[in-house]
Design a protein around this motif. Sequence first.
Motif, PDB file in Angstrom:
ATOM      1  N   HIS A  26       0.818  -1.181  -0.103  1.00  0.00           N
ATOM      2  CA  HIS A  26       0.030  -0.069  -0.027  1.00  0.00           C
ATOM      3  C   HIS A  26       0.887   1.120   0.198  1.00  0.00           C
ATOM      4  N   LYS A  27       2.336   1.197   0.043  1.00  0.00           N
ATOM      5  CA  LYS A  27       3.018   2.265  -0.083  1.00  0.00           C
ATOM      6  C   LYS A  27       2.725   3.328   1.161  1.00  0.00           C
ATOM      7  N   GLY A  28       2.259   2.946   2.110  1.00  0.00           N
ATOM      8  CA  GLY A  28       1.992   3.794   3.245  1.00  0.00           C
ATOM      9  C   GLY A  28       0.632   4.766   3.402  1.00  0.00           C
ATOM     10  N   TYR A  29      -0.267   4.287   2.163  1.00  0.00           N
ATOM     11  CA  TYR A  29      -1.539   5.046   1.966  1.00  0.00           C
ATOM     12  C   TYR A  29      -2.382   4.484   3.120  1.00  0.00           C
ATOM     13  N   PRO A  30      -3.437   5.190   3.507  1.00  0.00           N
ATOM     14  CA  PRO A  30      -4.437   4.691   4.343  1.00  0.00           C
ATOM     15  C   PRO A  30      -5.449   3.475   3.934  1.00  0.00           C
ATOM     16  N   THR A  31      -4.948   2.440   3.601  1.00  0.00           N
ATOM     17  CA  THR A  31      -5.809   1.404   3.022  1.00  0.00           C
ATOM     18  C   THR A  31      -6.294   0.467   4.393  1.00  0.00           C
ATOM     19  N   LYS A  32      -7.245  -0.297   4.031  1.00  0.00           N
ATOM     20  CA  LYS A  32      -7.706  -1.201   5.377  1.00  0.00           C
ATOM     21  C   LYS A  32      -6.643  -2.000   5.926  1.00  0.00           C
ATOM     22  N   VAL A  33      -5.819  -2.457   5.246  1.00  0.00           N
ATOM     23  CA  VAL A  33      -4.678  -3.376   5.471  1.00  0.00           C
ATOM     24  C   VAL A  33      -3.752  -2.405   6.431  1.00  0.00           C
ATOM     25  N   HIS A  34      -3.457  -1.333   6.089  1.00  0.00           N
ATOM     26  CA  HIS A  34      -2.547  -0.487   6.569  1.00  0.00           C
ATOM     27  C   HIS A  34      -3.346   0.187   8.137  1.00  0.00           C
ATOM     28  N   MET A  35      -4.678   0.351   7.964  1.00  0.00           N
ATOM     29  CA  MET A  35      -5.351   0.984   9.358  1.00  0.00           C
ATOM     30  C   MET A  35      -5.553  -0.349  10.222  1.00  0.00           C
ATOM     31  N   ALA A  36      -5.562  -1.563   9.678  1.00  0.00           N
ATOM     32  CA  ALA A  36      -5.770  -2.779  10.663  1.00  0.00           C
ATOM     33  C   ALA A  36      -4.349  -2.783  11.297  1.00  0.00           C
ATOM     34  N   ALA A  37      -3.375  -2.659  10.540  1.00  0.00           N
ATOM     35  CA  ALA A  37      -1.978  -2.827  11.054  1.00  0.00           C
ATOM     36  C   ALA A  37      -1.489  -1.766  12.288  1.00  0.00           C
ATOM     37  N   LEU A  38      -2.096  -0.572  11.853  1.00  0.00           N
ATOM     38  CA  LEU A  38      -1.620   0.534  13.006  1.00  0.00           C
ATOM     39  C   LEU A  38      -2.444   0.103  14.269  1.00  0.00           C
ATOM     40  N   ALA A  39      -3.839  -0.384  13.920  1.00  0.00           N
ATOM     41  CA  ALA A  39      -4.733  -0.650  15.278  1.00  0.00           C
ATOM     42  C   ALA A  39      -4.130  -1.681  16.047  1.00  0.00           C
ATOM     43  N   GLU A  40      -3.313  -2.574  15.409  1.00  0.00           N
ATOM     44  CA  GLU A  40      -2.693  -4.009  15.888  1.00  0.00           C
ATOM     45  C   GLU A  40      -1.642  -3.685  16.556  1.00  0.00           C
ATOM     46  N   HIS A  41      -0.564  -2.764  15.728  1.00  0.00           N
ATOM     47  CA  HIS A  41       0.872  -2.896  16.230  1.00  0.00           C
ATOM     48  C   HIS A  41       1.162  -1.546  16.834  1.00  0.00           C
ATOM     49  N   GLY A  42       0.337  -0.500  16.304  1.00  0.00           N
ATOM     50  CA  GLY A  42       0.702   1.000  16.739  1.00  0.00           C
ATOM     51  C   GLY A  42       1.251   1.603  15.883  1.00  0.00           C
ATOM     52  N   ALA A  43       1.618   2.929  16.077  1.00  0.00           N
ATOM     53  CA  ALA A  43       2.566   3.831  15.040  1.00  0.00           C
ATOM     54  C   ALA A  43       4.081   3.465  15.174  1.00  0.00           C
ATOM     55  N   LEU A  44       4.681   3.727  14.025  1.00  0.00           N
ATOM     56  CA  LEU A  44       6.145   3.721  14.146  1.00  0.00           C
ATOM     57  C   LEU A  44       6.797   5.093  14.017  1.00  0.00           C
ATOM     58  N   PRO A  45       7.769   5.263  14.633  1.00  0.00           N
ATOM     59  CA  PRO A  45       8.717   6.232  14.469  1.00  0.00           C
ATOM     60  C   PRO A  45       8.569   7.321  13.256  1.00  0.00           C
ATOM     61  N   MET A  46       8.349   6.616  12.176  1.00  0.00           N
ATOM     62  CA  MET A  46       8.271   7.178  10.882  1.00  0.00           C
ATOM     63  C   MET A  46       6.728   7.565  10.388  1.00  0.00           C
ATOM     64  N   HIS A  47       5.717   7.284  11.191  1.00  0.00           N
ATOM     65  CA  HIS A  47       4.511   7.606  10.715  1.00  0.00           C
ATOM     66  C   HIS A  47       4.264   8.978  10.972  1.00  0.00           C
ATOM     67  N   ARG A  48       3.210   9.683  10.469  1.00  0.00           N
ATOM     68  CA  ARG A  48       3.224  11.135  10.430  1.00  0.00           C
ATOM     69  C   ARG A  48       2.119  11.517  11.552  1.00  0.00           C
ATOM     70  N   LYS A  49       2.763  11.900  12.738  1.00  0.00           N
ATOM     71  CA  LYS A  49       1.716  12.040  13.912  1.00  0.00           C
ATOM     72  C   LYS A  49       0.593  12.994  13.742  1.00  0.00           C
ATOM     73  N   SER A  50       0.705  13.873  12.733  1.00  0.00           N
ATOM     74  CA  SER A  50      -0.359  14.903  12.797  1.00  0.00           C
ATOM     75  C   SER A  50      -1.387  14.494  11.836  1.00  0.00           C
ATOM     76  N   PHE A  51      -1.235  13.391  11.199  1.00  0.00           N
ATOM     77  CA  PHE A  51      -2.414  12.859  10.297  1.00  0.00           C
ATOM     78  C   PHE A  51      -3.527  12.103  11.251  1.00  0.00           C
ATOM     79  N   LYS A  52      -4.717  12.629  11.009  1.00  0.00           N
ATOM     80  CA  LYS A  52      -5.882  11.994  11.754  1.00  0.00           C
ATOM     81  C   LYS A  52      -5.690  10.585  11.995  1.00  0.00           C
ATOM     82  N   ALA A  53      -5.609   9.531  11.054  1.00  0.00           N
ATOM     83  CA  ALA A  53      -5.626   8.348  10.857  1.00  0.00           C
ATOM     84  C   ALA A  53      -4.472   7.844  12.434  1.00  0.00           C
ATOM     85  N   VAL A  54      -3.224   8.554  12.174  1.00  0.00           N
ATOM     86  CA  VAL A  54      -2.401   8.151  13.137  1.00  0.00           C
ATOM     87  C   VAL A  54      -2.504   8.421  14.513  1.00  0.00           C
TER      88      VAL A  54
END
Length: 199
Positions: free
Chosen positions: A164-192
């Motif tokens: 998904h190249k970092g775009y907010p797909t269902k797979v990415h959103m599920a991984a964020l919910a399960e594993h949390g954000a990484l240091p390189m995630h954009r903390k100002s973005f709503k989904a993060v």
Amino acid sequence: MTEQPFVYPDANVIAGVDEVGRGPLVGAVVTAAVILDPNQPIVGLTDSKKLSEKKRLALYDQIKQKALSWSVGRAEPDEIDALNILHATMLAMQRAVNGLSVTPDYALIDGNRVPDLPMPAQAVVKGDLRVAEISAASILAKVDRDHEMALLDAAYPGYGFAQHKGYPTKVHMAALAEHGALPMHRKSFKAVKRALGID
């Protein structure tokens, strides 16, 4: 309705500038600036998103070999969070243009906004389809950013970055919910923010 061909400005050395990665939740926004060599035309330049990966990679190598000058600029996630994505993109474009070994006397920027540059510049809507220099810039930026996402995928295989190249797909959103954000995630973005519980 077909897109009108772009009429080039009266300038000798024109740089095309484009960005990749405004929408993703992770990683840098990557920009490129390219000055093509009229004596070494490159066949097949178009919007990088319309090309197969194989074709993009082949054109990427040609652009680096044949262009009069090329440069890649970027703004990192912490800069995106501090400035917002629009201003960070403008900063990355400035870095790409400033990195050129040949100084253009005009710059053509994909989209509808122009960064503050030391030479005259013009925004071109759908420029990556209409202007060869911008098409070349879009290819350099996309190949570089996709490579970074592949490396990130290898380092953090649970997130699906290669797909998904970092775009907010269902797979990415599920991984964020399960594993949390990484240091390189954009903390100002709503989904993060939501994934971090700070929304």
